[in-house]
Design a protein around this motif. Structure first.
Motif, PDB file in Angstrom:
ATOM      1  N   GLU A   1      65.559 -53.146  43.086  1.00 18.22           N
ATOM      2  CA  GLU A   1      65.086 -53.845  41.875  1.00 18.22           C
ATOM      3  C   GLU A   1      63.591 -53.590  41.656  1.00 18.22           C
ATOM      4  O   GLU A   1      63.163 -53.266  40.560  1.00 18.22           O
ATOM      5  N   GLU A   2      62.853 -53.767  42.721  1.00 17.14           N
ATOM      6  CA  GLU A   2      61.400 -53.515  42.619  1.00 17.14           C
ATOM      7  C   GLU A   2      61.137 -52.072  42.190  1.00 17.14           C
ATOM      8  O   GLU A   2      60.259 -51.801  41.366  1.00 17.14           O
ATOM      9  N   ARG A   3      61.876 -51.194  42.793  1.00 20.72           N
ATOM     10  CA  ARG A   3      61.673 -49.765  42.525  1.00 20.72           C
ATOM     11  C   ARG A   3      61.860 -49.425  41.042  1.00 20.72           C
ATOM     12  O   ARG A   3      61.142 -48.595  40.488  1.00 20.72           O
ATOM     13  N   LYS A   4      62.861 -50.107  40.442  1.00 19.85           N
ATOM     14  CA  LYS A   4      63.142 -49.821  39.018  1.00 19.85           C
ATOM     15  C   LYS A   4      61.919 -50.081  38.142  1.00 19.85           C
ATOM     16  O   LYS A   4      61.790 -49.498  37.068  1.00 19.85           O
ATOM     17  N   LYS A   5      61.041 -50.972  38.607  1.00 13.16           N
ATOM     18  CA  LYS A   5      59.880 -51.326  37.780  1.00 13.16           C
ATOM     19  C   LYS A   5      58.727 -50.321  37.936  1.00 13.16           C
ATOM     20  O   LYS A   5      57.718 -50.422  37.251  1.00 13.16           O
ATOM     21  N   GLN A   6      58.880 -49.371  38.848  1.00 16.37           N
ATOM     22  CA  GLN A   6      57.763 -48.457  39.127  1.00 16.37           C
ATOM     23  C   GLN A   6      57.696 -47.309  38.115  1.00 16.37           C
ATOM     24  O   GLN A   6      58.703 -46.913  37.533  1.00 16.37           O
ATOM     25  N   LEU A   7      56.491 -46.830  37.980  1.00 21.11           N
ATOM     26  CA  LEU A   7      56.240 -45.709  37.078  1.00 21.11           C
ATOM     27  C   LEU A   7      56.578 -44.390  37.785  1.00 21.11           C
ATOM     28  O   LEU A   7      56.221 -44.210  38.949  1.00 21.11           O
ATOM     29  N   ALA A   8      57.239 -43.496  37.057  1.00 13.43           N
ATOM     30  CA  ALA A   8      57.588 -42.202  37.653  1.00 13.43           C
ATOM     31  C   ALA A   8      56.373 -41.264  37.645  1.00 13.43           C
ATOM     32  O   ALA A   8      55.595 -41.254  36.698  1.00 13.43           O
ATOM     33  N   ARG A   9      56.241 -40.498  38.725  1.00 13.26           N
ATOM     34  CA  ARG A   9      55.111 -39.575  38.868  1.00 13.26           C
ATOM     35  C   ARG A   9      55.547 -38.208  39.328  1.00 13.26           C
ATOM     36  O   ARG A   9      56.451 -38.079  40.155  1.00 13.26           O
ATOM     37  N   VAL A  10      54.844 -37.217  38.834  1.00 18.85           N
ATOM     38  CA  VAL A  10      54.994 -35.879  39.399  1.00 18.85           C
ATOM     39  C   VAL A  10      53.611 -35.469  39.915  1.00 18.85           C
ATOM     40  O   VAL A  10      52.652 -35.403  39.141  1.00 18.85           O
ATOM     41  N   SER A  11      53.507 -35.238  41.214  1.00 15.73           N
ATOM     42  CA  SER A  11      52.249 -34.786  41.795  1.00 15.73           C
ATOM     43  C   SER A  11      52.281 -33.271  41.899  1.00 15.73           C
ATOM     44  O   SER A  11      53.098 -32.718  42.625  1.00 15.73           O
ATOM     45  N   ILE A  12      51.377 -32.657  41.191  1.00 16.29           N
ATOM     46  CA  ILE A  12      51.394 -31.190  41.106  1.00 16.29           C
ATOM     47  C   ILE A  12      50.146 -30.628  41.777  1.00 16.29           C
ATOM     48  O   ILE A  12      49.025 -31.007  41.426  1.00 16.29           O
ATOM     49  N   PHE A  13      50.351 -29.753  42.732  1.00 17.59           N
ATOM     50  CA  PHE A  13      49.249 -29.069  43.415  1.00 17.59           C
ATOM     51  C   PHE A  13      49.322 -27.579  43.107  1.00 17.59           C
ATOM     52  O   PHE A  13      50.397 -27.019  42.888  1.00 17.59           O
ATOM     53  N   GLY A  14      48.163 -26.928  43.141  1.00 17.71           N
ATOM     54  CA  GLY A  14      48.159 -25.469  43.036  1.00 17.71           C
ATOM     55  C   GLY A  14      46.823 -24.965  43.519  1.00 17.71           C
ATOM     56  O   GLY A  14      45.816 -25.684  43.393  1.00 17.71           O
ATOM     57  N   GLY A  15      46.800 -23.766  44.075  1.00 17.46           N
ATOM     58  CA  GLY A  15      45.534 -23.178  44.498  1.00 17.46           C
ATOM     59  C   GLY A  15      45.710 -22.282  45.705  1.00 17.46           C
ATOM     60  O   GLY A  15      46.654 -22.446  46.477  1.00 17.46           O
ATOM     61  N   LYS A  16      44.801 -21.356  45.839  1.00 14.76           N
ATOM     62  CA  LYS A  16      44.869 -20.408  46.945  1.00 14.76           C
ATOM     63  C   LYS A  16      43.953 -20.852  48.079  1.00 14.76           C
ATOM     64  O   LYS A  16      42.889 -21.433  47.833  1.00 14.76           O
ATOM     65  N   ALA A  17      44.371 -20.569  49.295  1.00 15.70           N
ATOM     66  CA  ALA A  17      43.523 -20.762  50.466  1.00 15.70           C
ATOM     67  C   ALA A  17      42.965 -19.398  50.847  1.00 15.70           C
ATOM     68  O   ALA A  17      43.684 -18.398  50.779  1.00 15.70           O
ATOM     69  N   ALA A  18      41.693 -19.330  51.237  1.00 20.28           N
ATOM     70  CA  ALA A  18      41.173 -18.064  51.755  1.00 20.28           C
ATOM     71  C   ALA A  18      42.055 -17.663  52.940  1.00 20.28           C
ATOM     72  O   ALA A  18      42.437 -18.521  53.746  1.00 20.28           O
ATOM     73  N   PRO A  19      42.409 -16.368  53.037  1.00 21.72           N
ATOM     74  CA  PRO A  19      43.359 -15.946  54.078  1.00 21.72           C
ATOM     75  C   PRO A  19      42.935 -16.331  55.498  1.00 21.72           C
ATOM     76  O   PRO A  19      43.780 -16.572  56.348  1.00 21.72           O
ATOM     77  N   GLY A  20      41.630 -16.437  55.731  1.00 24.54           N
ATOM     78  CA  GLY A  20      41.177 -16.776  57.073  1.00 24.54           C
ATOM     79  C   GLY A  20      40.898 -18.262  57.272  1.00 24.54           C
ATOM     80  O   GLY A  20      40.365 -18.650  58.311  1.00 24.54           O
TER      81      GLY A  20
END
Ligand code: GPQ
Length: 831
Positions: A595-614
């Motif tokens: 029930e509590e969960r139904k009241k929550q806002l939906a989210r999409v967490s989006i990450f992107g990016g490169k790491a230096a190879p070393g």
């Protein structure tokens, strides 16, 4: 101006000037001509790649006509020019930009349609020109766009890397690097095989005494590598001005390979020489905010700087002006310390080759250069071992020592009581081994030094360059807050929003004068306008959702709040704080009743990016994001309430899809570490809000949009030092909610806990240098505020509209005008 064609024959040239197309029919003719002649294809085998190639060639021809006129005009008028030296130009795609800038995208769209193609599909065929790592390289690209749009006579100088920044693949949750060979077909460059410069390395210095008793030095011996120019036209928006970006490519001198060796049967070594020469411009170093001091990198720097300066001096000498006019004709901007050797090289040319007195030469040099600093992170400040410079560039090392000697003499005179200052400010660090401090050399050799946001400029004055402010006075140190081009980052990336804005701002004039956006403000309360605004945001989210589905297989709900952090992966940028926050959210959701969960806002967490190879820790962060995604995205109890996405291979063209689709984006660096940030500006300009620390340009964005339209959290820069000290020398207790996150990771909920031991250890046991624990509570609380604000969509959209209305300051046009006035002293020149 001298012309190669004599006067009587010029008529024939005039009569036969190429006519460039200006409508759909003209465009179609050009496309068909290029498909059938340039590409030797036909209706039977014209695929989307061929359509892209022919369209690009058609637009290239158009640009070249304007480019020629611009260059002739600039040569003829011979006014002061700007040269922007940057090891990175992160240009992205050129075709869409070219079509929009010359105002013929609609004609091309209709034309391509008639020829059987969708323009979006054609545009997508282009490989990004990715000759940069991140913000520093993209800034250079935005600056070129503004310089041309504002009609400044300006050239960019860079390296033509055969391999740009690597392509990132995610395999089993880990980053894998794939080489980016992008030059297979590049219609946007013109090889200038006639514009070459011989570049010398190694060798020795010869001293000789002339009849008048003067000693002169000359640099002799060593080896020669040839630099070949490749020119890339840079069109301005709604102006014929088309500037030049000249990129140097390295080649063995004396042609293909050493014929003597070849003829004597030593095939292998003749080819090896050639390959060694070509290695110089082969690959972009993939480090962001980090310098690793590799010999090949120093070779790249000198190769590029020497070729560029030779070119600049050659152009200046054609004007037959006296040397003292050099700084009145030429401004050279150093994009970070990478081109600092240009200071030494110009001094060398003036004294050793042109025979000027040291003081006269040095005066010319210092009045020519300006230096932009982009970081205070110590690991990013360039230092080169004296021995390496001695070996590679023996004459330059002597000149550096002389520059240092004269500089230290004046310091000693001015500060006779400060016994330590000479050691502190010396260009040569007396360490083991001795090092050349490139930032200090850049300061001493320039007339202006600037940071890239107010806080950052204040910090460099107060910390890393403090002594130099004492020595030179504070006028030499200035601020130019970064900006972005609204042409690419609004008009091109978000065409529907650009159209909607145009209806309220009296047309598209805001693209040239971004302050006109303020006309939007009074419509923030307009219901219909808000609805249209929200519809466009939703459509942009649908487009991103499709991209996510296509590339990751995960379905996300476009109605959810899209929370985005895309940028290079770095501990100081704190993607780890973000993913720990996501885990906290997941645990909170899991602990709720249905029930509590139904009241929550939906989210999409989006990450992107490169790491230096070393950069091992950065790669661990990517792995954790993917591991959390693998669990959360398949948890049926959670469903749409939380999704965690890592987008592969973040680059400029993907940013054009991502920026318009965010509701909230994260700019959460430890206060005082992010010099400016520029994606913060891109996201707000596209109608998203941001959560951020009081760092870099976030502070000025807050000043402009108002505190109620941004979500700020965390400790302030002025408190960072004390907190770090307390972590190390006091007792360091970890935030209780963060500790729960750590325990969950250690339980193995997200895969082998061992994999993430170092990330946790950095916070718990190694001093938490980036203040993740200190800021965690405030970060979580602020995300609750974001949720609450997002529930009131009317007010949310009003905040977005108001923010966009107040973003006029952050156009790169404003920065370029500031540089032009405060640093370069150049005027526009209309073609
Ligand atoms: N920046 Cl030193 C880079 O992208 N790479 C670098 O090597 C250095 C700086 C960035 C900096 O981190 C951002 O805060 C700035 O917005 C950007 O330069 C442009 O100034």
């Amino acid at each position: 101006v001298e012309a190669s064609i004599p006067e009587p024959q010029r008529d024939a040239w005039q009569r036969n000037q190429p006519r460039s197309f200006s409508d759909k029919n003209g465009f179609e003719q050009e496309v068909v001509r290029h498909v059938e002649t340039t590409l030797a294809r036909s209706v039977f085998n014209c695929d989307e790649i061929a359509a892209y190639s022919a369209t690009s060639l058609a637009f290239r021809d158009r640009l070249i006509t304007d480019w020629n006129k611009t260059q002739q005009r600039q040569t003829y008028r011979d006014t002061k020019r700007v040269y922007y030296l940057s090891l990175e130009f992160l240009m992205g795609r050129a075709l869409d930009n070219a079509m929009l800038n010359v105002g013929l995208k609609d004609a091309a769209k209709d034309g391509l349609q008639e020829l059987g193609f969708r323009i979006e599909d054609v545009i997508k065929q282009e490989h990004d020109a990715a000759l940069g790592n991140g913000g520093l390289g993209r800034l250079a690209a935005c600056f070129l766009d503004s310089l041309a749009t504002l009609n400044f006579p300006a050239w960019g100088y860079g390296l033509r890397y055969r391999y740009g920044i690597f392509k990132q693949e995610i395999i089993d949750g880990y980053q894998v690097e794939v080489p980016d060979y992008w030059l297979d077909f590049n219609p946007w460059e013109f090889p200038r095989h006639d514009v070459t410069v011989d570049i010398q390395f190694f060798g020795h210095v010869n001293k000789s005494t002339k009849a008048d008793g003067k000693t002169i030095s000359s640099w002799e011996g060593g080896e020669i590598v040839q630099a070949v120019a490749y020119d890339v036209p840079i069109p301005g928006y709604a102006t014929p001005t088309t500037n030049n970006l000249r990129l140097w490519s390295s080649k063995a001198s004396g042609g293909e390979f050493d014929f003597q060796k070849f003829n004597s049967g030593d095939y292998e070594s003749s080819v090896a020489d050639q390959q060694r020469a070509e290695t110089i411009s082969a690959v972009l170093y993939p480090n962001d905010n980090l310098e690793r001091g590799k010999e090949l990198r120093l070779k790249q720097q000198y190769f590029w700087v020497a070729a560029s300066l030779y070119d600049i001096v050659r152009r200046f000498k054609k004007s037959k002006r006296s040397w003292k006019e050099f700084p009145d004709q030429i401004a050279i901007q150093l994009n970070d310390t990478h081109p600092t050797l240009a200071i030494v090289e110009l001094q060398r040319i003036l004294i050793d080759v042109e025979g000027l007195e040291w003081d006269v030469a040095w005066n010319i040099v210092t009045n020519t250069f300006g230096y932009t600093n982009h970081t205070v992170l110590p690991e990013a400040l360039e230092k080169w071992p004296v021995g390496l410079v001695q070996h590679l560039l023996p004459r330059h090392l002597q000149i550096i020592y002389d520059i240092n000697l004269f500089f230290l003499q004046t310091v000693e005179k001015a500060f006779p009581k400060d016994r330590d200052i000479l050691r502190r400010v010396s260009i040569i660090e007396e360490s083991q081994p001795k090092m050349v401090r490139m930032a200090y050399l850049a300061i001493v050799g320039s007339h202006k030094v600037n940071g890239v946001a107010e806080l950052h400029s204040d910090l460099i004055r107060a910390t890393i360059f403090k002594d130099f402010v004492e020595i030179y006075g504070s006028d030499k140190f200035t601020n130019v807050t970064n900006g972005i081009t609204p042409r690419r980052w609004l008009h091109q990336a978000n065409p529907r929003l650009s159209e909607l804005i145009a209806t309220k701002c009296g047309g598209h004039g805001f693209l040239k004068d971004l302050t006109l956006l303020n006309k939007l403000e009074k419509h923030a309360g307009d219901k219909d306008f808000r609805r249209e605004w929200a519809e466009i945001k939703y459509a942009n989210k649908v487009r991103l959702a499709k991209h996510i589905k296509d590339t990751t297989g995960v379905t996300v709900n476009p109605a959810a709040l899209f929370d985005v952090q895309v940028k290079r992966i770095h501990e100081y940028k704190r993607q780890q704080l973000n993913i720990f926050g996501v885990i906290h959210r997941y645990l909170t959701l899991k602990a709720m009743t249905p029930e509590e969960r139904k009241k929550q806002l939906a989210r999409v967490s989006i990450f992107g990016g490169k790491a230096a190879p070393g950069y091992w820790m950065a790669k661990q962060i990517i792995h954790l994001v993917n591991s959390v995604g693998a669990v959360v995205n398949n948890d049926e109890e959670i469903g749409d309430l939380l999704k965690v996405i890592f987008l592969e291979d973040y680059n400029v063209s993907k940013a054009e899809i991502i920026c318009p689709a965010s509701d909230i984006s994260e700019h959460i660096s430890t206060a005082g570490t992010e010099a400016s940030g520029t994606s913060n500006m891109k996201f707000v300009l596209n109608g998203g809000l941001i959560i951020g620390t009081c760092d870099g340009a976030n502070i000025e964005i807050t000043r402009e949009v108002g505190e109620s339209n941004i979500f700020l959290f965390g400790n302030l820069a002025e408190d960072v030092e004390d907190l770090r000290h307390a972590h190390t020398y006091g007792s360091h207790s970890i935030d209780a909610d963060l500790e729960k996150v750590f325990l969950e990771i250690e339980k193995g909920t997200f895969g082998t806990p061992h994999d993430f031991g170092a990330m946790i250890g950095a916070v718990r046991s190694h001093g938490d240098y980036y203040l993740v624990s200190d800021d965690f509570h405030s970060y979580i609380e602020t995300h609750h505020l974001v949720d609450a604000a997002y529930r009131n969509q009317d007010e949310w959209i009003a905040k977005c509209i108001t923010s966009v209305a107040r973003m006029g300051f952050f156009t790169s046009d404003r920065c370029i005008n500031e540089y032009a006035e405060e640093i370069w002293n150049v005027e526009p020149l209309v073609v």
